[in-house]
Design a protein around this motif. Structure first.
Motif, mmCIF file in Angstrom:
data_model
loop_
_atom_site.group_PDB
_atom_site.id
_atom_site.type_symbol
_atom_site.label_atom_id
_atom_site.label_comp_id
_atom_site.label_asym_id
_atom_site.label_seq_id
_atom_site.Cartn_x
_atom_site.Cartn_y
_atom_site.Cartn_z
ATOM 1 N N LYS A 15 -49.419 26.915 78.500
ATOM 2 C CA LYS A 15 -48.346 26.351 79.312
ATOM 3 C C LYS A 15 -48.368 24.822 79.264
ATOM 4 O O LYS A 15 -49.423 24.201 79.130
ATOM 5 N N ASP A 16 -47.192 24.233 79.398
ATOM 6 C CA ASP A 16 -47.037 22.783 79.257
ATOM 7 C C ASP A 16 -47.911 21.989 80.221
ATOM 8 O O ASP A 16 -48.376 20.907 79.894
ATOM 9 N N ALA A 17 -48.118 22.515 81.419
ATOM 10 C CA ALA A 17 -48.897 21.787 82.413
ATOM 11 C C ALA A 17 -50.298 21.476 81.902
ATOM 12 O O ALA A 17 -50.882 20.435 82.226
ATOM 13 N N GLY A 148 -48.902 17.041 86.908
ATOM 14 C CA GLY A 148 -48.438 17.069 85.524
ATOM 15 C C GLY A 148 -47.340 16.084 85.199
ATOM 16 O O GLY A 148 -47.241 15.607 84.063
ATOM 17 N N THR A 149 -46.508 15.738 86.188
ATOM 18 C CA THR A 149 -45.398 14.826 85.919
ATOM 19 C C THR A 149 -45.859 13.390 85.717
ATOM 20 O O THR A 149 -45.093 12.545 85.280
ATOM 21 N N ALA A 150 -47.116 13.090 86.039
ATOM 22 C CA ALA A 150 -47.616 11.714 85.966
ATOM 23 C C ALA A 150 -48.249 11.377 84.613
ATOM 24 O O ALA A 150 -48.522 10.218 84.330
ATOM 25 N N PHE A 151 -48.475 12.389 83.777
ATOM 26 C CA PHE A 151 -49.133 12.170 82.495
ATOM 27 C C PHE A 151 -48.279 12.726 81.360
ATOM 28 O O PHE A 151 -47.646 13.768 81.505
ATOM 29 N N LEU A 190 -38.236 25.814 86.032
ATOM 30 C CA LEU A 190 -38.100 24.511 86.689
ATOM 31 C C LEU A 190 -39.063 23.450 86.170
ATOM 32 O O LEU A 190 -38.657 22.332 85.870
ATOM 33 N N THR A 191 -40.347 23.785 86.061
ATOM 34 C CA THR A 191 -41.328 22.758 85.730
ATOM 35 C C THR A 191 -41.255 22.297 84.273
ATOM 36 O O THR A 191 -41.861 21.291 83.925
ATOM 37 N N ILE A 248 -43.163 20.497 91.802
ATOM 38 C CA ILE A 248 -43.058 19.083 91.458
ATOM 39 C C ILE A 248 -42.450 19.002 90.067
ATOM 40 O O ILE A 248 -43.001 19.557 89.109
ATOM 41 N N VAL A 249 -41.327 18.335 89.935
ATOM 42 C CA VAL A 249 -40.615 18.284 88.653
ATOM 43 C C VAL A 249 -40.314 16.841 88.260
ATOM 44 O O VAL A 249 -40.246 15.951 89.105
ATOM 45 N N ALA A 250 -40.138 16.639 86.965
ATOM 46 C CA ALA A 250 -39.761 15.309 86.462
ATOM 47 C C ALA A 250 -38.931 15.481 85.196
ATOM 48 O O ALA A 250 -39.352 15.094 84.099
#
Length: 309
Positions: A15-17, A148-151, A190-191, A248-250
């Motif tokens: 998974k992407d996370a 995950g959205t921070a990196f 969503l993520t 949490i999404v970005a």
């Protein structure tokens, strides 16, 4: 420093996370991955291809088939004898495992880091993201979850990590897997969605939510989100919820329709590249973070926008 990164997967793909967690771990030192499951050799091979990975530990056992935290945490704690830090993406599954690992190691967990400032120094959000704290751990071993959205996501190809089988105690007997009901949708999850269309309480009811939001999302090939108020009102299931107590999404583009912009919601989407807000209240807090704002009646503006796409 050797880091052990928890690999989240569906028994067929990473998974992407996890890719964001690998990026964070690489800033601490040598990256090792842990793949846990039953019949997960294909995932292990895919994990070995992730750029920057030195080794992949694989625990393939029926006891780990559903990633029950009570079974996985002792295995992780055992492997931490040869690692300095355990790193996992701040997902539902990892949030269940990491605290148990921290308890077994008798250390404090550092949750949802936003950046790595030093070997044991990190930044993390507090007060629903309205303040950023810099924290330093004094523990010998680190247990870290990563927002995950921070990196940036590590490249999924280009690596050549060695695959090594490991074993643990297996089933702890503390819990058993009974079953799961997983929501299925033809829309992007969503993520991982690049575009998200979210609706708020202003959409009145479930039927109106579907009539207004879904056609626009379909035109944009977007994921569908919602504010907590919309979820609590029963417009959509809770797996649609974006925010501090949701996902949490970005994404590249986040379209907020009829959402006032409470801080709990902003905490979950304010890192989006472009935020578009549609709300008839010109004083709505959402406009303070929006890149593009339209003060209009959503029941007129959204169908018009959908029709022109």
């Amino acid at each position: 420093m050797k880091t052990l990164v928890w690999v989240e997967h569906d028994n067929s793909a990473v998974k992407d996370a996890t890719l964001a967690a690998v990026t964070a771990a690489s800033q601490l030192g040598e990256v090792h991955l842990l793949v846990v499951g039953s019949g997960c050799s294909a995932v292990a091979q895919a994990a070995a291809q992730i750029a920057g990975v030195g080794k992949v530990h694989v625990a393939d056992d029926a006891a780990y088939a559903n990633a029950l935290a009570e079974n996985v945490a002792p295995l992780v704690a055992e492997l931490m004898g040869h690692h300095d830090a355990f790193v996992a993406a701040a997902t539902t599954t990892a949030k269940n495992i990491a605290p148990r690992v921290a308890a077994l190691l008798d250390v404090m967990q550092v949750s949802e880091i936003l950046s790595v400032e030093g070997p044991k120094t990190f930044t993390r959000p507090i007060y629903a993201g309205n303040a950023i704290a810099t924290v330093e751990s004094s523990d010998a071993k680190l247990v870290i979850t990563v927002r995950g959205t921070a990196f940036a996501k590590a490249a999924s190809t280009g690596g050549s990590g060695a695959v090594e089988a490991v074993s643990g105690a297996g089933a702890s007997g503390l819990s058993t897997f009974v079953g799961s009901e997983i929501a299925k949708s033809e829309r992007p999850e969503l993520t991982s969605a690049k575009i998200i269309v979210s609706g708020g309480r202003a959409l009145k009811d479930a039927e109106t939510f579907q009539q207004v939001i879904f056609p626009l999302a379909d035109k944009l090939n977007a994921g569908v989100g919602a504010s907590r108020a919309a979820v609590d009102a029963g417009y959509v299931p809770n797996d649609y919820q974006v925010g501090q107590t949701g996902k949490i999404v970005a994404p590249e583009v986040y379209v907020a329709i009829g959402i006032s912009g409470a801080i709990q919601h902003l905490a979950g989407m304010k890192d989006s590249k472009t935020i578009i807000a549609i709300n008839k209240d010109e004083d709505a807090p959402i406009f303070q973070v929006a890149d593009i704002g339209l003060v209009a009646d959503l029941f007129t503006a959204v169908p018009e926008l959908t029709g022109k796409l």
